[in-house]
Design a protein around this motif. Sequence first.
Motif, PDB file in Angstrom:
ATOM      1  N   THR A  16      -2.565  -3.839  -6.125  1.00 18.98           N
ATOM      2  CA  THR A  16      -3.074  -3.175  -4.935  1.00 18.98           C
ATOM      3  C   THR A  16      -1.936  -2.393  -4.287  1.00 18.98           C
ATOM      4  N   ASP A  18      -0.775  -2.739  -1.411  1.00 20.83           N
ATOM      5  CA  ASP A  18       0.086  -3.694  -0.710  1.00 20.83           C
ATOM      6  C   ASP A  18       1.091  -4.340  -1.660  1.00 20.83           C
ATOM      7  N   ARG A  19       0.625  -4.729  -2.838  1.00 22.55           N
ATOM      8  CA  ARG A  19       1.527  -5.349  -3.821  1.00 22.55           C
ATOM      9  C   ARG A  19       2.547  -4.349  -4.351  1.00 22.55           C
ATOM     10  N   ALA A  22       5.085  -3.862  -1.677  1.00 24.10           N
ATOM     11  CA  ALA A  22       5.965  -5.035  -1.609  1.00 24.10           C
ATOM     12  C   ALA A  22       6.980  -5.021  -2.747  1.00 24.10           C
ATOM     13  N   CYS A  50       8.462   4.825   1.713  1.00 24.96           N
ATOM     14  CA  CYS A  50       7.328   3.930   1.451  1.00 24.96           C
ATOM     15  C   CYS A  50       5.997   4.637   1.711  1.00 24.96           C
ATOM     16  N   LEU A  54       3.069   5.533  -1.145  1.00 25.86           N
ATOM     17  CA  LEU A  54       1.643   5.223  -1.000  1.00 25.86           C
ATOM     18  C   LEU A  54       0.782   6.477  -1.156  1.00 25.86           C
TER      19      LEU A  54
END
Length: 175
Positions: A16, A18-19, A22, A50, A54
């Motif tokens: 995802t 988010d992963r 991270a 970041c 994305l």
Amino acid sequence: MTRATGRTSPGDQTATPDRLLAAARPLVVRYCRARLGTGQDPDDVVQDVCLAVLKALPARPAARPFPIFVCGIARHHVEAARRAAARRRAEPVAELPDEGDATLDPEHHALRRELGERMAKLLRVLPDKQREILVLRVAVGLSAEETAAVVGSTPGAVRVAQHRALNQLRKAVAG
């Protein structure tokens, strides 16, 4: 994420945003801190990188390894931040931190700043490409193959440049 390496693979269905973020953030932080040195605060650049990662995820080529994809974006943002900082130096302004880190004593801050300044000064003896390769290999931890993809070279040339850069730094420290 692959179980063997703990890394997110390009075709991983559980990867995802988010992963992926991270996984990317520690790499971006190390890269930005190493490339920007002590003269600039890397936090804003890390945040920009970041966000750019994305935004660029949907267009990322599936064959391009994730760390190389991230470092390519980080490289562009760091260069832009350095150019912007050079323009700002022309107009000196008193810079005061918003707030200090209460967990660190003043001596620790002074030592950390001095070490960062010494490292930045030492790295300035290297040509840009050797400096970039050393940062990617040592600070970020990329392999020679991954570094070669980021800087547009071959793994063999990356290893040679890294060897020469380290030798040049040894001479600078000894002399």
